[in-house]
Write a protein that holds these residues in place. Structure first.
Motif, PDB file in Angstrom:
ATOM      1  N   GLU A  30      56.037  -5.097 -20.232  1.00 49.73           N
ATOM      2  CA  GLU A  30      56.169  -5.602 -19.495  1.00 49.73           C
ATOM      3  C   GLU A  30      57.333  -6.597 -19.484  1.00 49.73           C
ATOM      4  N   GLY A  31      58.380  -6.779 -18.613  1.00 48.20           N
ATOM      5  CA  GLY A  31      59.808  -7.426 -19.097  1.00 48.20           C
ATOM      6  C   GLY A  31      60.841  -6.255 -19.901  1.00 48.20           C
ATOM      7  N   SER A  32      60.810  -6.348 -20.894  1.00 55.98           N
ATOM      8  CA  SER A  32      61.053  -5.202 -21.634  1.00 55.98           C
ATOM      9  C   SER A  32      60.755  -4.996 -22.991  1.00 55.98           C
ATOM     10  N   ARG A  33      59.232  -5.318 -22.902  1.00 55.41           N
ATOM     11  CA  ARG A  33      58.948  -4.481 -23.789  1.00 55.41           C
ATOM     12  C   ARG A  33      57.512  -3.518 -23.559  1.00 55.41           C
ATOM     13  N   ILE A  34      57.235  -2.551 -23.638  1.00 52.40           N
ATOM     14  CA  ILE A  34      56.527  -1.244 -23.060  1.00 52.40           C
ATOM     15  C   ILE A  34      55.388  -1.429 -24.520  1.00 52.40           C
ATOM     16  N   PHE A  42      56.247  -1.953 -28.572  1.00 53.37           N
ATOM     17  CA  PHE A  42      58.267  -1.715 -28.412  1.00 53.37           C
ATOM     18  C   PHE A  42      58.481  -2.292 -27.911  1.00 53.37           C
ATOM     19  N   ILE A  43      60.057  -2.550 -28.485  1.00 50.76           N
ATOM     20  CA  ILE A  43      61.059  -3.374 -27.592  1.00 50.76           C
ATOM     21  C   ILE A  43      61.982  -2.296 -26.934  1.00 50.76           C
ATOM     22  N   ASP A  44      62.049  -2.034 -25.939  1.00 50.18           N
ATOM     23  CA  ASP A  44      62.932  -1.171 -24.377  1.00 50.18           C
ATOM     24  C   ASP A  44      64.272  -1.137 -24.619  1.00 50.18           C
ATOM     25  N   LEU A  45      65.286  -0.551 -25.543  1.00 53.37           N
ATOM     26  CA  LEU A  45      66.344  -0.181 -24.799  1.00 53.37           C
ATOM     27  C   LEU A  45      66.863   1.022 -24.315  1.00 53.37           C
ATOM     28  N   GLN A  46      65.931   1.821 -24.168  1.00 50.85           N
ATOM     29  CA  GLN A  46      65.865   2.877 -23.173  1.00 50.85           C
ATOM     30  C   GLN A  46      66.462   2.858 -21.787  1.00 50.85           C
ATOM     31  N   GLY A  47      65.844   1.643 -21.392  1.00 50.86           N
ATOM     32  CA  GLY A  47      65.608   1.396 -19.520  1.00 50.86           C
ATOM     33  C   GLY A  47      65.379   2.910 -19.051  1.00 50.86           C
ATOM     34  N   GLY A  48      64.229   3.198 -19.345  1.00 45.62           N
ATOM     35  CA  GLY A  48      64.055   4.791 -18.589  1.00 45.62           C
ATOM     36  C   GLY A  48      65.208   5.673 -18.566  1.00 45.62           C
ATOM     37  N   ILE A  49      66.397   5.080 -19.566  1.00 44.52           N
ATOM     38  CA  ILE A  49      67.916   6.098 -19.387  1.00 44.52           C
ATOM     39  C   ILE A  49      68.284   5.454 -18.094  1.00 44.52           C
ATOM     40  N   ALA A  50      68.525   4.265 -18.273  1.00 49.21           N
ATOM     41  CA  ALA A  50      69.439   3.436 -17.521  1.00 49.21           C
ATOM     42  C   ALA A  50      68.776   3.127 -16.206  1.00 49.21           C
ATOM     43  N   VAL A  51      67.370   2.950 -15.594  1.00 50.47           N
ATOM     44  CA  VAL A  51      66.815   2.470 -14.573  1.00 50.47           C
ATOM     45  C   VAL A  51      65.839   1.874 -14.666  1.00 50.47           C
ATOM     46  N   ASP A 315      77.704  -8.139 -24.641  1.00 46.87           N
ATOM     47  CA  ASP A 315      78.803  -8.870 -26.180  1.00 46.87           C
ATOM     48  C   ASP A 315      77.877  -8.904 -27.120  1.00 46.87           C
ATOM     49  N   HIS A 316      76.309  -9.283 -26.668  1.00 49.40           N
ATOM     50  CA  HIS A 316      75.507  -9.430 -27.567  1.00 49.40           C
ATOM     51  C   HIS A 316      75.067  -8.310 -28.359  1.00 49.40           C
ATOM     52  N   LEU A 317      74.991  -7.387 -28.336  1.00 55.21           N
ATOM     53  CA  LEU A 317      73.787  -6.390 -28.136  1.00 55.21           C
ATOM     54  C   LEU A 317      74.930  -5.221 -28.936  1.00 55.21           C
ATOM     55  N   ARG A 318      75.976  -5.108 -28.508  1.00 57.98           N
ATOM     56  CA  ARG A 318      77.365  -4.645 -29.310  1.00 57.98           C
ATOM     57  C   ARG A 318      77.956  -5.147 -30.416  1.00 57.98           C
ATOM     58  N   LYS A 319      78.337  -6.490 -30.776  1.00 52.87           N
ATOM     59  CA  LYS A 319      77.909  -6.908 -32.146  1.00 52.87           C
ATOM     60  C   LYS A 319      76.739  -7.151 -32.608  1.00 52.87           C
ATOM     61  N   ILE A 383      67.496  -8.991 -20.155  1.00 57.60           N
ATOM     62  CA  ILE A 383      66.559  -7.895 -21.151  1.00 57.60           C
ATOM     63  C   ILE A 383      67.371 -10.243 -22.205  1.00 57.60           C
ATOM     64  N   PRO A 384      66.359 -10.303 -22.194  1.00 58.41           N
ATOM     65  CA  PRO A 384      65.992 -11.603 -23.027  1.00 58.41           C
ATOM     66  C   PRO A 384      66.663 -11.712 -24.533  1.00 58.41           C
ATOM     67  N   ASP A 385      67.794 -12.376 -24.787  1.00 61.43           N
ATOM     68  CA  ASP A 385      68.802 -12.732 -25.711  1.00 61.43           C
ATOM     69  C   ASP A 385      67.423 -12.688 -26.483  1.00 61.43           C
ATOM     70  N   THR A 386      66.778 -12.956 -26.659  1.00 63.18           N
ATOM     71  CA  THR A 386      65.382 -13.162 -28.779  1.00 63.18           C
ATOM     72  C   THR A 386      64.565 -11.568 -28.395  1.00 63.18           C
ATOM     73  N   ASP A 387      64.780 -11.011 -27.610  1.00 66.70           N
ATOM     74  CA  ASP A 387      63.987  -9.649 -27.482  1.00 66.70           C
ATOM     75  C   ASP A 387      65.690  -8.919 -28.345  1.00 66.70           C
ATOM     76  N   ILE A 388      67.233  -9.575 -27.788  1.00 63.86           N
ATOM     77  CA  ILE A 388      68.266  -8.252 -27.890  1.00 63.86           C
ATOM     78  C   ILE A 388      68.177  -8.291 -29.661  1.00 63.86           C
ATOM     79  N   ASP A 389      68.125  -9.099 -30.334  1.00 65.69           N
ATOM     80  CA  ASP A 389      67.080  -9.815 -31.610  1.00 65.69           C
ATOM     81  C   ASP A 389      66.512  -9.057 -31.858  1.00 65.69           C
ATOM     82  N   GLU A 390      65.338  -9.306 -31.955  1.00 66.35           N
ATOM     83  CA  GLU A 390      64.518  -8.771 -32.346  1.00 66.35           C
ATOM     84  C   GLU A 390      64.451  -7.012 -32.521  1.00 66.35           C
TER      85      GLU A 390
END
Length: 404
Positions: A30-34, A42-51, A315-319, A383-390
């Motif tokens: 659901e959203g960015s969580r699996i 899990f917080i998903d930063l894979q995105g199914g390999i950009a899918v 910018d958020h994730l890169r920083k 992806i919500p900023d809160t999920d990026i932070d977590e």
């Protein structure tokens, strides 16, 4: 219906061993969580390999799929269907394209592009104009043709003899292309605006501009493989817009269906004319279900606020990753564009990318690798900023343990 419990071990018993999946089996998203079979999140930063460009279980995509499923699923390609026509019109309206061919995967879209380029050269010049120039470390798919055009020998090993007439230049090195290109023989140059599988390496603007001129000067087609960089991934609908270089053919897949299998080859009317009736096809290409879902994806991702949001999230994730890299002397650089980022490991940690992927899983965050030395990130575009932070907190916990 067989609903017996399954485990990771069953993979080794019933599946061809061309993959080596991890130990967990995700069952819900659901959203960015699996969540996996044991309920671990899990917080998903894979995105199914950009899918999964709009995350998991996006209500708009679910709604589009259900609505179309209640109408019609499939038609043979001896007739067309409404979702395919609408999607093709949308893609033409939003890009340089005038004609669209639908397939199921990036490899199939690239196969169509390479066949079209050869057919176009054959029709307009003759059979001698069939050579394709690609680049070392490129990746264009797993069919015999696309894996041959790709510039990674490991994927071709054991499948030779490869199709002929394919040459590999050095990425971001225009002089190496000049040594190979020929007005008499070269039908196309194919390039990824951002090489994904080989480490998330962006093309220099001058390099792509130079390729466009070389192709024009040598009557060759310029093909952009945007399977990974397309559909909003860079903060533009397609990366060619970011560079201001327009190709003759563009391939799109991965994010195009947000997780539903669909791909497209985009081109001009003049070039498309070379694929006349009977020259190419795809049983499921242009499937009504796939096109209905892809329509919702494109309608959503193409909105200015979504594309602007990609840049802010980038910018958020890169920083955040750069800060972690500095604290632990982990990354030499974070490169890429938008939400396709490659975090390059320092000399001290070279070859250890997979270790950080596994450590991340233990802490509840999913990342990718691109080779042995690069952590790759390709999360949902929303992806919500809160999920990026977590996610950053969880990844730093993994790094802290691994580097202790």
């Amino acid at each position: 219906m067989n609903k017996e419990p399954v485990s990771r071990e069953l993979f080794d018993e019933v599946m061809v061993p061309n993959y080596a999946p991890g130990s967990i089996i995700p069952v819900r998203g659901e959203g960015s969580r699996i969540w996996d079979q044991d309920g671990r999140e899990f917080i998903d930063l894979q995105g199914g390999i950009a899918v999964s460009c709009l995350g998991h279980s996006h209500p708009g995509l679910v709604g589009a799929l259900v609505e179309q499923a209640e109408k019609i699923w499939h038609l043979s390609n001896v007739m067309t269907n409404e979702p395919a026509l609408r999607l093709a019109k949308t893609l033409c309206d939003l890009t340089f394209a005038e004609r669209v061919f639908f397939a199921n995967s990036g490899g199939e879209a690239n196969e169509a592009a390479f066949k079209l380029a050869r057919r176009y050269g054959w029709e307009h010049t003759g059979p001698e104009k069939h050579e394709i120039i690609s680049f070392k470390n490129a990746f264009h798919g797993r069919t015999l043709f696309t894996v041959s055009v790709g510039g990674q020998a490991k994927y071709l090993e054991g499948f030779e003899p490869a199709p002929g007439g394919i040459h590999h230049a050095d990425f971001n090195d225009l002089e190496s292309v000049k040594k190979l290109i020929s007005k008499a023989k070269t039908c196309a140059v194919v390039v990824e605006p951002i090489q994904g599988e080989s480490g998330v390496v962006p093309a220099d603007p001058e390099f792509l501009e130079g390729l466009r001129k070389l192709c024009d000067d040598n009557s060759a087609l310029l093909i952009f493989d945007e399977v990974q960089s397309g559909v909003g991934r860079t903060g533009h609908l397609y990366a060619y817009e970011m560079y201001g270089v327009v190709p003759d053919i563009l391939t799109s897949a991965k994010g195009l269906g947000g997780g539903f299998p669909v791909a497209a080859m985009l081109t001009t009317a003049k070039v498309a004319a070379s694929l006349g009736v009977g020259t190419h096809g795809s049983t499921y290409g242009g499937n009504a279900l796939a096109c209905a879902v892809a329509q919702k994806v494109i309608d959503t991702v193409s909105q200015p606020e979504i594309l602007k949001g990609v840049k802010a999230r980038s910018d958020h994730l890169r920083k955040g990753m750069m800060d972690i890299g500095e604290r632990y002397e982990l990354f030499s650089e974070v490169r890429g564009a938008g939400l396709l980022l490659g975090c390059v490991l320092t000399e001290k940690w070279k070859g250890k990318a997979k270790d950080f992927l596994n450590a991340g899983l233990d802490e509840g965050v999913m990342v990718l690798i691109a080779g042995a030395d690069v952590i790759r990130l390709a999360p949902s575009l929303i992806i919500p900023d809160t999920d990026i932070d977590e996610a950053l907190e969880r990844f730093e916990a993994a790094v802290k343990k691994l580097t202790a």
